[in-house]
Every structure is written in structure tokens, then in C-alpha cells.
Motif scaffolding. Structure first.
Motif, mmCIF file in Angstrom:
data_model
loop_
_atom_site.group_PDB
_atom_site.id
_atom_site.type_symbol
_atom_site.label_atom_id
_atom_site.label_comp_id
_atom_site.label_asym_id
_atom_site.label_seq_id
_atom_site.Cartn_x
_atom_site.Cartn_y
_atom_site.Cartn_z
ATOM 1 N N TYR A 194 -17.881 -14.691 -5.455
ATOM 2 C CA TYR A 194 -18.731 -13.547 -5.109
ATOM 3 C C TYR A 194 -18.431 -12.373 -6.047
ATOM 4 N N SER A 195 -17.135 -12.066 -6.205
ATOM 5 C CA SER A 195 -16.725 -10.953 -7.078
ATOM 6 C C SER A 195 -17.133 -11.218 -8.522
ATOM 7 N N LEU A 196 -16.937 -12.456 -8.965
ATOM 8 C CA LEU A 196 -17.322 -12.818 -10.336
ATOM 9 C C LEU A 196 -18.831 -12.737 -10.533
ATOM 10 N N GLY A 197 -19.581 -13.163 -9.520
ATOM 11 C CA GLY A 197 -21.035 -13.063 -9.594
ATOM 12 C C GLY A 197 -21.484 -11.626 -9.789
ATOM 13 N N ASN A 198 -20.907 -10.729 -8.986
ATOM 14 C CA ASN A 198 -21.257 -9.306 -9.085
ATOM 15 C C ASN A 198 -20.832 -8.711 -10.422
ATOM 16 N N THR A 199 -19.645 -9.109 -10.899
ATOM 17 C CA THR A 199 -19.132 -8.563 -12.167
ATOM 18 C C THR A 199 -19.976 -9.053 -13.337
ATOM 19 N N CYS A 200 -20.358 -10.330 -13.294
ATOM 20 C CA CYS A 200 -21.223 -10.868 -14.366
ATOM 21 C C CYS A 200 -22.583 -10.172 -14.373
ATOM 22 N N THR A 201 -23.068 -9.796 -13.175
ATOM 23 C CA THR A 201 -24.322 -9.038 -13.103
ATOM 24 C C THR A 201 -24.147 -7.688 -13.800
ATOM 25 N N LEU A 202 -23.018 -7.024 -13.532
ATOM 26 C CA LEU A 202 -22.738 -5.734 -14.189
ATOM 27 C C LEU A 202 -22.616 -5.899 -15.702
ATOM 28 N N LEU A 203 -22.116 -7.067 -16.122
ATOM 29 C CA LEU A 203 -21.983 -7.358 -17.567
ATOM 30 C C LEU A 203 -23.295 -7.906 -18.153
ATOM 31 N N GLN A 204 -24.318 -8.002 -17.296
ATOM 32 C CA GLN A 204 -25.654 -8.504 -17.662
ATOM 33 C C GLN A 204 -25.641 -9.967 -18.146
ATOM 34 N N ASP A 205 -24.630 -10.717 -17.669
ATOM 35 C CA ASP A 205 -24.594 -12.152 -17.961
ATOM 36 C C ASP A 205 -25.160 -12.860 -16.719
ATOM 37 N N TYR A 206 -26.494 -12.875 -16.638
ATOM 38 C CA TYR A 206 -27.154 -13.292 -15.394
ATOM 39 C C TYR A 206 -27.020 -14.786 -15.115
ATOM 40 N N GLU A 207 -27.013 -15.597 -16.173
ATOM 41 C CA GLU A 207 -26.860 -17.048 -15.990
ATOM 42 C C GLU A 207 -25.546 -17.355 -15.277
ATOM 43 N N LYS A 208 -24.453 -16.748 -15.799
ATOM 44 C CA LYS A 208 -23.121 -16.958 -15.203
ATOM 45 C C LYS A 208 -23.099 -16.432 -13.768
ATOM 46 N N ALA A 209 -23.723 -15.259 -13.566
ATOM 47 C CA ALA A 209 -23.748 -14.642 -12.235
ATOM 48 C C ALA A 209 -24.370 -15.607 -11.221
ATOM 49 N N ILE A 210 -25.478 -16.218 -11.615
ATOM 50 C CA ILE A 210 -26.164 -17.173 -10.719
ATOM 51 C C ILE A 210 -25.252 -18.353 -10.396
ATOM 52 N N GLU A 211 -24.562 -18.855 -11.420
ATOM 53 C CA GLU A 211 -23.635 -19.974 -11.210
ATOM 54 C C GLU A 211 -22.591 -19.640 -10.139
ATOM 55 N N TYR A 212 -21.971 -18.434 -10.292
ATOM 56 C CA TYR A 212 -20.920 -18.036 -9.346
ATOM 57 C C TYR A 212 -21.481 -17.812 -7.945
ATOM 58 N N HIS A 213 -22.651 -17.176 -7.852
ATOM 59 C CA HIS A 213 -23.239 -16.925 -6.528
ATOM 60 C C HIS A 213 -23.647 -18.234 -5.847
#
Length: 226
Positions: A194-213
Motif C-alpha cells: 500500500y505504502s509503495l503504491g502511494n509512493t510510486c504514484t507520487l513518483l509518477q511511476d503509475y505502472e509500478k503503483a498499480i502492481e503494488y496496489h
């Protein structure tokens, strides 16, 4: 008291204090823990004194958290009563820390550093929180305490977010994730995702964010956590 066992009375007072803390009776808890502290000092019991200082810090810490949950507040704004209470917690943890350093008790130092990091974080002093959590991390590694190491990484990730260091946060959260898998703790693994998903969103790495979420979602479903 009947048999004049002062050390026994001190310990019993400390136990009462801890129990009252859990019951949310914080002011009564402080009185009991203070009695533990006074008797320990009177008896020259340094270990008891250190425990009592730590316990009083714990009571103020719990009271501060309780007060902040019960106060509607804007992000970054803490009512004065909450600040004062957390500040007191911090002062007692500092006093505990200097005493356990004197006693050479590394495990107790680790606990004090972790709690100091948490109180400073709640006070919004993120750089100070980071310094304390780094000390906590070092001691956890020294003892091979994986659970404490995992908590330290997680806390370091949280604090760096507020300083806008998202890449550093992501690194700490990845370490959290790695350790939660080693510890086979699925709930913590989900939190890390969850934390990684949110952090990747802040870093604008949306693909990774989706993976983590998605990973978070799968674990939440496996655990039946609505």
C-alpha cells in the motif's frame, strides 16, 4: 506495603500504571508510574528507575495519541494539549535513554530510540524522527531483531515522505516489503505494498503503483480483511 517491601511496592505500582494506561485512565496511570519512579530512586534501583521513566513516557505517548484521535484537526496542526503531552513523552524517553546508556543496556536503548522517533514524527519533527529511527535500525541489526528492523524501515519511509524525499521512502518501503516476506507476515506485506503504491504514484511511476496496489488487494482478499 504490609511487609515493608519497597522494591515490590515499586514494581506493583508500575504494573498498576501500565494497566491503567491500557484502560485509558492516563492521569491515574501517571500517578502510579511516578510512585514506581520515586521508590526506585529512593532505593537506588537504577534499573527500576529506567523502567519507570520509560513507562511514564509510554503513558504520555498513549495519551497524546488518544487526544489527537479525538480532536478534529487539519493536517499539520496539533492542538497545544496534544503537543505538550507528546513533548512530555519525549522528555521521559530522553531521560530513560540517558539512564540505559549509563547502564549499558543496548536493547533498552533501541526501544527508547524507536519511541523517540515515533513521538517526534507525531510532533511533525521529521528530521529528528529520522535520526532516532536510524539509531533504532542500527541496534535492531546489531541484535538480529528482524521485526524491529522492519518497523524502523517502515517508520523511516513514512518520515521521508513528509520531507518530500519520495525516492528515499520507496527504498525504505522496499526493504520493509522484503523483510515482511522473510517474516511471513502477510498483513505487514500488504501495508508495505500500500505504502509503495502511494509512493510510486507520487513518483509518477503509475505502472509500478498499480502492481503494488493489486498485490495489496490480493492479500486483503486472502486475509478476508474487508
Amino acid at each position: 506495603r504490609t511487609i515493608g517491601d519497597r522494591i515490590g511496592e515499586a514494581k506493583a505500582s508500575g504494573n498498576l500504571g501500565n494497566t491503567l494506561k491500557i484502560l485509558g485512565q492516563f492521569d491515574e496511570a501517571v500517578v502510579c508510574c511516578q510512585r514506581h519512579l520515586d521508590i526506585s530512586r529512593e532505593q537506588g534501583d537504577k534499573v527500576g528507575e529506567a523502567r519507570a521513566l520509560y513507562n511514564i513516557g509510554n503513558v504520555y505517548h498513549a495519551k497524546g495519541k488518544h487526544l489527537s484521535w479525538n480532536t478534529a484537526q487539519d493536517l499539520g496542526y496539533l492542538p497545544q494539549e496534544v503537543k505538550d503531552t507528546l513533548q512530555k513523552a519525549s522528555e521521559y524517553y530522553e531521560r530513560n535513554l540517558s539512564l540505559v546508556k549509563e547502564l549499558g543496556d543496548r536493547a533498552a536503548q533501541g526501544r527508547a530510540y524507536g519511541n523517540l522517533g515515533n513521538t517526534q514524527y507525531l510532533l511533525g519533527n521529521f528530521s529528528e524522527a529520522i535520526a532516532f529511527h536510524k539509531e533504532r535500525l542500527a541496534i535492531a541489526k546489531e541484535f538480529g531483531d528482524k521485526a524491529a528492523e522492519r518497523r524502523a524501515y517502515s517508520n523511516l519511509g513514512n518520515a521521508h515522505i513528509f520531507l518530500g524525499r519520495f525516492d528515499v521512502s520507496a527504498e525504505y518501503y522496499r526493504k520493509t516489503l522484503q523483510l515482511s516476506r522473510q517474516l511471513r507476515d502477510q498483513a505487514v506485506e500488504a501495508q508495505a505494498c500500500y505504502s509503495l503504491g502511494n509512493t510510486c504514484t507520487l513518483l509518477q511511476d503509475y505502472e509500478k503503483a498499480i502492481e503494488y496496489h493489486l498485490r495489496h488487494l490480493v492479500i486483503a482478499q486472502e486475509l478476508g480483511d474487508r
